[in-house]
Design a protein around this motif. Structure first.
Motif, PDB file in Angstrom:
ATOM      1  N   LEU A 125      52.911  48.772 101.380  1.00 14.22           N
ATOM      2  CA  LEU A 125      53.012  49.566 102.604  1.00 14.22           C
ATOM      3  C   LEU A 125      54.013  48.942 103.576  1.00 14.22           C
ATOM      4  CD1 LEU A 125      51.928  52.049 104.054  1.00 14.22           C
ATOM      5  CD2 LEU A 125      50.102  50.625 105.016  1.00 14.22           C
ATOM      6  N   SER A 126      54.038  47.603 103.662  1.00 18.05           N
ATOM      7  CA  SER A 126      55.001  46.930 104.523  1.00 18.05           C
ATOM      8  C   SER A 126      56.426  47.199 104.058  1.00 18.05           C
ATOM      9  CB  SER A 126      54.739  45.418 104.535  1.00 18.05           C
ATOM     10  OG  SER A 126      53.542  45.114 105.218  1.00 18.05           O
ATOM     11  N   LEU A 127      56.644  47.102 102.748  1.00 14.92           N
ATOM     12  CA  LEU A 127      57.977  47.361 102.209  1.00 14.92           C
ATOM     13  C   LEU A 127      58.390  48.813 102.432  1.00 14.92           C
ATOM     14  CD1 LEU A 127      57.760  45.363  98.855  1.00 14.92           C
ATOM     15  CD2 LEU A 127      59.075  44.744 100.888  1.00 14.92           C
ATOM     16  N   LYS A 128      57.450  49.735 102.203  1.00 19.97           N
ATOM     17  CA  LYS A 128      57.772  51.153 102.354  1.00 19.97           C
ATOM     18  C   LYS A 128      58.110  51.502 103.793  1.00 19.97           C
ATOM     19  CE  LYS A 128      54.499  54.347 101.999  1.00 19.97           C
ATOM     20  NZ  LYS A 128      53.550  55.351 101.441  1.00 19.97           N
ATOM     21  N   THR A 129      57.282  51.077 104.724  1.00 19.42           N
ATOM     22  CA  THR A 129      57.542  51.403 106.128  1.00 19.42           C
ATOM     23  C   THR A 129      58.804  50.699 106.627  1.00 19.42           C
ATOM     24  OG1 THR A 129      56.047  49.622 106.847  1.00 19.42           O
ATOM     25  CG2 THR A 129      55.115  51.834 106.647  1.00 19.42           C
ATOM     26  N   GLY A 130      59.026  49.461 106.163  1.00 22.39           N
ATOM     27  CA  GLY A 130      60.222  48.739 106.579  1.00 22.39           C
ATOM     28  C   GLY A 130      61.500  49.379 106.066  1.00 22.39           C
ATOM     29  N   ILE A 131      61.495  49.776 104.794  1.00 21.19           N
ATOM     30  CA  ILE A 131      62.688  50.391 104.201  1.00 21.19           C
ATOM     31  C   ILE A 131      62.964  51.752 104.826  1.00 21.19           C
ATOM     32  CG2 ILE A 131      63.612  51.402 102.081  1.00 21.19           C
ATOM     33  CD1 ILE A 131      62.154  49.126 100.558  1.00 21.19           C
ATOM     34  N   VAL A 132      61.936  52.582 104.946  1.00 19.73           N
ATOM     35  CA  VAL A 132      62.121  53.918 105.517  1.00 19.73           C
ATOM     36  C   VAL A 132      62.548  53.825 106.977  1.00 19.73           C
ATOM     37  CG1 VAL A 132      60.938  56.057 106.157  1.00 19.73           C
ATOM     38  CG2 VAL A 132      60.544  55.042 103.911  1.00 19.73           C
ATOM     39  N   GLY A 133      61.864  52.983 107.742  1.00 18.33           N
ATOM     40  CA  GLY A 133      62.216  52.846 109.160  1.00 18.33           C
ATOM     41  C   GLY A 133      63.633  52.338 109.363  1.00 18.33           C
ATOM     42  N   THR A 134      64.031  51.345 108.575  1.00 19.10           N
ATOM     43  CA  THR A 134      65.379  50.795 108.705  1.00 19.10           C
ATOM     44  C   THR A 134      66.436  51.798 108.263  1.00 19.10           C
ATOM     45  OG1 THR A 134      64.491  48.574 108.283  1.00 19.10           O
ATOM     46  CG2 THR A 134      66.870  48.858 108.105  1.00 19.10           C
ATOM     47  N   ALA A 135      66.169  52.518 107.174  1.00 20.59           N
ATOM     48  CA  ALA A 135      67.136  53.494 106.670  1.00 20.59           C
ATOM     49  C   ALA A 135      67.393  54.602 107.683  1.00 20.59           C
ATOM     50  CB  ALA A 135      66.628  54.095 105.354  1.00 20.59           C
ATOM     51  N   PHE A 136      66.335  55.089 108.320  1.00 18.32           N
ATOM     52  CA  PHE A 136      66.510  56.180 109.286  1.00 18.32           C
ATOM     53  C   PHE A 136      67.094  55.689 110.608  1.00 18.32           C
ATOM     54  CE2 PHE A 136      63.854  58.587 106.417  1.00 18.32           C
ATOM     55  CZ  PHE A 136      64.311  59.888 106.576  1.00 18.32           C
ATOM     56  N   SER A 137      66.947  54.413 110.916  1.00 24.80           N
ATOM     57  CA  SER A 137      67.501  53.899 112.168  1.00 24.80           C
ATOM     58  C   SER A 137      68.950  53.451 112.019  1.00 24.80           C
ATOM     59  CB  SER A 137      66.656  52.730 112.689  1.00 24.80           C
ATOM     60  OG  SER A 137      66.689  51.629 111.793  1.00 24.80           O
ATOM     61  N   LEU A 138      69.455  53.325 110.792  1.00 19.30           N
ATOM     62  CA  LEU A 138      70.818  52.836 110.591  1.00 19.30           C
ATOM     63  C   LEU A 138      71.884  53.786 111.134  1.00 19.30           C
ATOM     64  CD1 LEU A 138      72.688  50.673 109.524  1.00 19.30           C
ATOM     65  CD2 LEU A 138      72.539  51.719 107.253  1.00 19.30           C
ATOM     66  N   PRO A 139      71.882  55.097 110.805  1.00 17.70           N
ATOM     67  CA  PRO A 139      72.932  55.980 111.359  1.00 17.70           C
ATOM     68  C   PRO A 139      72.967  56.003 112.886  1.00 17.70           C
ATOM     69  CG  PRO A 139      71.854  57.031 109.496  1.00 17.70           C
ATOM     70  CD  PRO A 139      71.046  55.810 109.817  1.00 17.70           C
ATOM     71  N   PRO A 140      71.825  56.208 113.575  1.00 18.99           N
ATOM     72  CA  PRO A 140      71.897  56.149 115.046  1.00 18.99           C
ATOM     73  C   PRO A 140      72.245  54.758 115.553  1.00 18.99           C
ATOM     74  CG  PRO A 140      69.616  56.375 114.333  1.00 18.99           C
ATOM     75  CD  PRO A 140      70.462  56.607 113.138  1.00 18.99           C
ATOM     76  N   GLY A 141      71.880  53.731 114.788  1.00 14.95           N
ATOM     77  CA  GLY A 141      72.224  52.372 115.197  1.00 14.95           C
ATOM     78  C   GLY A 141      73.721  52.150 115.195  1.00 14.95           C
TER      79      GLY A 141
END
Length: 236
Positions: free
Chosen positions: A18-34
Protein backbone atom coordinates in the motif's frame (compact mmCIF):
# COMPACT_ATOMS: atom_id res chain seq x y z
CA UNK A 1 6.98 -9.52 -5.08
CA UNK A 2 6.80 -13.08 -3.69
CA UNK A 3 10.56 -13.20 -3.05
CA UNK A 4 10.52 -9.74 -1.48
CA UNK A 5 7.68 -10.47 0.90
CA UNK A 6 8.54 -14.08 1.75
CA UNK A 7 9.91 -13.06 5.14
CA UNK A 8 7.08 -10.59 5.86
CA UNK A 9 3.83 -11.25 7.66
CA UNK A 10 0.63 -10.69 5.65
CA UNK A 11 0.03 -7.42 7.49
CA UNK A 12 3.57 -6.19 6.78
CA UNK A 13 3.36 -7.16 3.11
CA UNK A 14 0.00 -5.41 2.82
CA UNK A 15 1.32 -2.20 4.41
CA UNK A 16 4.42 -2.34 2.21
CA UNK A 17 2.41 -2.78 -0.98
CA UNK A 18 0.00 0.00 0.00
CA UNK A 19 2.90 2.38 0.75
CA UNK A 20 4.48 1.65 -2.62
CA UNK A 21 1.17 2.00 -4.46
CA UNK A 22 0.18 5.29 -2.87
CA UNK A 23 3.71 6.66 -3.22
CA UNK A 24 4.02 5.75 -6.90
CA UNK A 25 0.54 6.97 -7.85
CA UNK A 26 0.84 10.18 -5.84
CA UNK A 27 4.27 10.99 -7.25
CA UNK A 28 3.28 10.17 -10.83
CA UNK A 29 0.24 12.45 -10.75
CA UNK A 30 2.15 15.28 -9.06
CA UNK A 31 5.04 15.24 -11.57
CA UNK A 32 3.36 17.11 -14.51
CA UNK A 33 2.03 19.97 -12.32
CA UNK A 34 5.34 19.94 -10.47
CA UNK A 35 7.27 20.60 -13.69
CA UNK A 36 4.80 23.34 -14.66
CA UNK A 37 4.98 25.07 -11.26
CA UNK A 38 8.78 24.80 -11.17
CA UNK A 39 8.96 26.39 -14.63
CA UNK A 40 6.69 29.24 -13.56
CA UNK A 41 8.72 29.91 -10.42
CA UNK A 42 12.05 29.72 -12.23
CA UNK A 43 11.26 31.46 -15.51
CA UNK A 44 8.27 33.78 -15.16
CA UNK A 45 7.63 36.94 -13.16
CA UNK A 46 3.91 36.37 -12.78
CA UNK A 47 1.55 38.26 -10.46
CA UNK A 48 1.36 36.45 -7.15
CA UNK A 49 4.60 34.56 -7.69
CA UNK A 50 5.63 34.99 -4.07
CA UNK A 51 2.26 33.73 -2.90
CA UNK A 52 2.50 30.71 -5.21
CA UNK A 53 5.99 29.93 -3.91
CA UNK A 54 4.72 30.12 -0.34
CA UNK A 55 1.71 27.94 -1.11
CA UNK A 56 3.88 25.28 -2.73
CA UNK A 57 6.18 25.10 0.28
CA UNK A 58 3.44 25.39 2.90
CA UNK A 59 3.25 21.62 3.56
CA UNK A 60 6.90 21.72 4.63
CA UNK A 61 6.25 24.17 7.45
CA UNK A 62 2.69 23.35 8.48
CA UNK A 63 2.07 20.50 10.93
CA UNK A 64 1.08 17.50 8.77
CA UNK A 65 -2.13 17.17 10.78
CA UNK A 66 -3.16 20.65 9.59
CA UNK A 67 -2.49 19.65 5.98
CA UNK A 68 -4.58 16.52 6.49
CA UNK A 69 -7.43 18.54 7.96
CA UNK A 70 -7.36 20.94 4.99
CA UNK A 71 -7.51 17.96 2.64
CA UNK A 72 -10.47 16.60 4.60
CA UNK A 73 -12.28 19.93 4.37
CA UNK A 74 -11.63 20.14 0.63
CA UNK A 75 -11.87 16.51 -0.49
CA UNK A 76 -13.97 14.79 2.18
CA UNK A 77 -17.43 13.39 1.43
CA UNK A 78 -18.93 16.77 2.31
CA UNK A 79 -15.89 18.79 1.24
CA UNK A 80 -15.93 21.73 -1.11
CA UNK A 81 -14.40 19.67 -3.92
CA UNK A 82 -15.16 16.19 -2.61
CA UNK A 83 -18.90 16.42 -3.24
CA UNK A 84 -18.39 17.62 -6.82
CA UNK A 85 -15.83 14.91 -7.58
CA UNK A 86 -18.07 12.19 -6.17
CA UNK A 87 -21.13 13.47 -8.05
CA UNK A 88 -19.50 14.08 -11.42
CA UNK A 89 -16.50 11.74 -11.53
CA UNK A 90 -17.89 8.86 -9.51
CA UNK A 91 -15.14 8.38 -6.94
CA UNK A 92 -14.06 9.80 -3.62
CA UNK A 93 -10.76 10.44 -1.87
CA UNK A 94 -12.04 10.09 1.67
CA UNK A 95 -11.13 6.97 3.66
CA UNK A 96 -9.53 5.00 0.82
CA UNK A 97 -6.13 4.53 -0.79
CA UNK A 98 -6.75 7.31 -3.32
CA UNK A 99 -6.89 9.77 -0.45
CA UNK A 100 -3.65 8.34 0.95
CA UNK A 101 -2.05 8.85 -2.46
CA UNK A 102 -3.33 12.45 -2.55
CA UNK A 103 -1.93 13.16 0.91
CA UNK A 104 1.41 11.66 -0.11
CA UNK A 105 1.47 13.75 -3.29
CA UNK A 106 0.75 16.98 -1.40
CA UNK A 107 3.44 16.33 1.21
CA UNK A 108 6.08 15.37 -1.37
CA UNK A 109 5.20 18.14 -3.84
CA UNK A 110 7.47 20.86 -2.35
CA UNK A 111 10.56 18.63 -2.57
CA UNK A 112 9.72 17.67 -6.14
CA UNK A 113 9.19 21.27 -7.23
CA UNK A 114 12.32 22.50 -5.45
CA UNK A 115 14.63 20.04 -7.20
CA UNK A 116 13.14 20.71 -10.64
CA UNK A 117 13.16 24.48 -10.10
CA UNK A 118 16.87 24.44 -9.30
CA UNK A 119 17.48 22.52 -12.51
CA UNK A 120 15.52 25.10 -14.53
CA UNK A 121 17.56 27.89 -12.97
CA UNK A 122 20.82 26.09 -13.81
CA UNK A 123 20.02 25.89 -17.55
CA UNK A 124 21.91 28.48 -19.61
CA UNK A 125 19.24 30.64 -21.33
CA UNK A 126 21.67 31.21 -24.21
CA UNK A 127 21.23 27.60 -25.32
CA UNK A 128 17.48 28.06 -25.59
CA UNK A 129 17.89 31.44 -27.29
CA UNK A 130 20.23 29.92 -29.85
CA UNK A 131 17.67 27.27 -30.71
CA UNK A 132 14.96 29.91 -31.13
CA UNK A 133 17.15 31.96 -33.47
CA UNK A 134 17.45 28.87 -35.65
CA UNK A 135 13.67 28.78 -36.02
CA UNK A 136 12.70 26.33 -33.30
CA UNK A 137 9.28 26.88 -31.75
CA UNK A 138 9.02 27.36 -27.97
CA UNK A 139 7.53 23.88 -27.53
CA UNK A 140 10.33 22.33 -29.57
CA UNK A 141 12.95 24.20 -27.55
CA UNK A 142 11.43 22.96 -24.32
CA UNK A 143 11.23 19.33 -25.45
CA UNK A 144 14.57 19.09 -27.24
CA UNK A 145 16.76 21.46 -25.18
CA UNK A 146 15.30 22.34 -21.78
CA UNK A 147 13.74 19.02 -20.80
CA UNK A 148 16.91 16.94 -21.37
CA UNK A 149 18.99 19.48 -19.45
CA UNK A 150 16.70 19.42 -16.42
CA UNK A 151 16.38 15.62 -16.49
CA UNK A 152 18.68 15.12 -13.45
CA UNK A 153 16.47 17.48 -11.44
CA UNK A 154 13.34 15.69 -12.57
CA UNK A 155 14.80 12.32 -11.55
CA UNK A 156 16.05 13.63 -8.21
CA UNK A 157 12.82 15.49 -7.47
CA UNK A 158 10.65 12.51 -8.38
CA UNK A 159 12.57 10.13 -6.16
CA UNK A 160 12.78 12.61 -3.28
CA UNK A 161 9.04 13.18 -3.52
CA UNK A 162 8.50 9.43 -3.56
CA UNK A 163 10.76 8.99 -0.52
CA UNK A 164 8.78 11.66 1.33
CA UNK A 165 5.56 9.91 0.34
CA UNK A 166 6.81 6.65 1.86
CA UNK A 167 7.27 8.37 5.22
CA UNK A 168 4.00 10.30 5.23
CA UNK A 169 1.92 9.83 8.40
CA UNK A 170 0.19 12.88 9.89
CA UNK A 171 -1.72 14.16 6.88
CA UNK A 172 -2.70 10.64 5.81
CA UNK A 173 -4.11 9.46 9.12
CA UNK A 174 -5.98 12.75 9.57
CA UNK A 175 -7.47 12.69 6.08
CA UNK A 176 -8.21 8.99 5.46
CA UNK A 177 -7.89 7.44 8.95
CA UNK A 178 -6.25 4.10 9.78
CA UNK A 179 -7.96 1.35 7.78
CA UNK A 180 -5.98 -1.91 7.37
CA UNK A 181 -5.68 -2.90 3.74
CA UNK A 182 -7.04 0.45 2.53
CA UNK A 183 -5.14 3.36 4.11
CA UNK A 184 -2.74 1.68 6.57
CA UNK A 185 0.65 2.46 5.05
CA UNK A 186 3.93 1.54 6.74
CA UNK A 187 4.13 4.58 9.06
CA UNK A 188 0.52 4.11 10.14
CA UNK A 189 1.05 0.37 10.61
CA UNK A 190 4.05 1.20 12.81
CA UNK A 191 1.91 3.60 14.84
CA UNK A 192 -0.73 0.89 15.27
CA UNK A 193 1.89 -1.64 16.40
CA UNK A 194 3.21 0.80 19.01
CA UNK A 195 -0.26 0.98 20.56
CA UNK A 196 -0.31 -2.76 21.26
CA UNK A 197 1.41 -3.87 24.52
CA UNK A 198 4.13 -6.44 23.90
CA UNK A 199 4.33 -5.79 20.16
CA UNK A 200 7.77 -4.15 20.24
CA UNK A 201 9.31 -6.74 17.92
CA UNK A 202 6.50 -6.25 15.42
CA UNK A 203 7.01 -2.47 15.58
CA UNK A 204 10.78 -2.89 15.14
CA UNK A 205 10.18 -4.85 11.93
CA UNK A 206 8.13 -1.95 10.57
CA UNK A 207 10.93 0.45 11.56
CA UNK A 208 13.56 -1.61 9.76
CA UNK A 209 11.37 -1.99 6.68
CA UNK A 210 10.74 1.77 6.58
CA UNK A 211 14.46 2.50 6.94
CA UNK A 212 15.35 0.12 4.11
CA UNK A 213 12.81 1.73 1.79
CA UNK A 214 13.90 5.27 2.65
CA UNK A 215 17.60 4.51 2.16
CA UNK A 216 16.86 2.70 -1.11
CA UNK A 217 14.83 5.65 -2.43
CA UNK A 218 17.52 8.19 -1.52
CA UNK A 219 20.28 6.02 -2.98
CA UNK A 220 18.27 5.56 -6.17
CA UNK A 221 17.75 9.33 -6.39
CA UNK A 222 21.49 9.96 -6.23
CA UNK A 223 22.36 7.12 -8.60
CA UNK A 224 19.88 8.00 -11.33
CA UNK A 225 20.61 11.73 -11.13
CA UNK A 226 24.32 11.03 -11.61
CA UNK A 227 23.61 8.54 -14.39
CA UNK A 228 21.54 11.11 -16.28
CA UNK A 229 24.25 13.75 -15.82
CA UNK A 230 26.91 11.37 -17.16
CA UNK A 231 24.76 10.57 -20.17
CA UNK A 232 24.19 14.24 -20.93
CA UNK A 233 27.94 14.86 -20.77
CA UNK A 234 28.63 11.90 -23.02
CA UNK A 235 30.61 10.05 -20.38
CA UNK A 236 30.57 6.21 -20.44
Amino acid sequence: MTDLTAWLTPGEAEALWLSLKTGIVGTAFSLPPGIAVAWLLARRNIPGKLALDGLVHLPLVLPPVVTGYVLLVLFGHNGLLGRWIEAHLGFTFAFNWKGAALASAVMGFPLLVRAIRLSFEAVDPKLEAAARTLGAKPADVFVSITLPLIAPGIVAGTLLGFARALGEFGATITFVANIPGETQTLPIALYSALQVPGAEIHALRFVLLSLLLAVAALAASEYFARAVQRRLRGAP
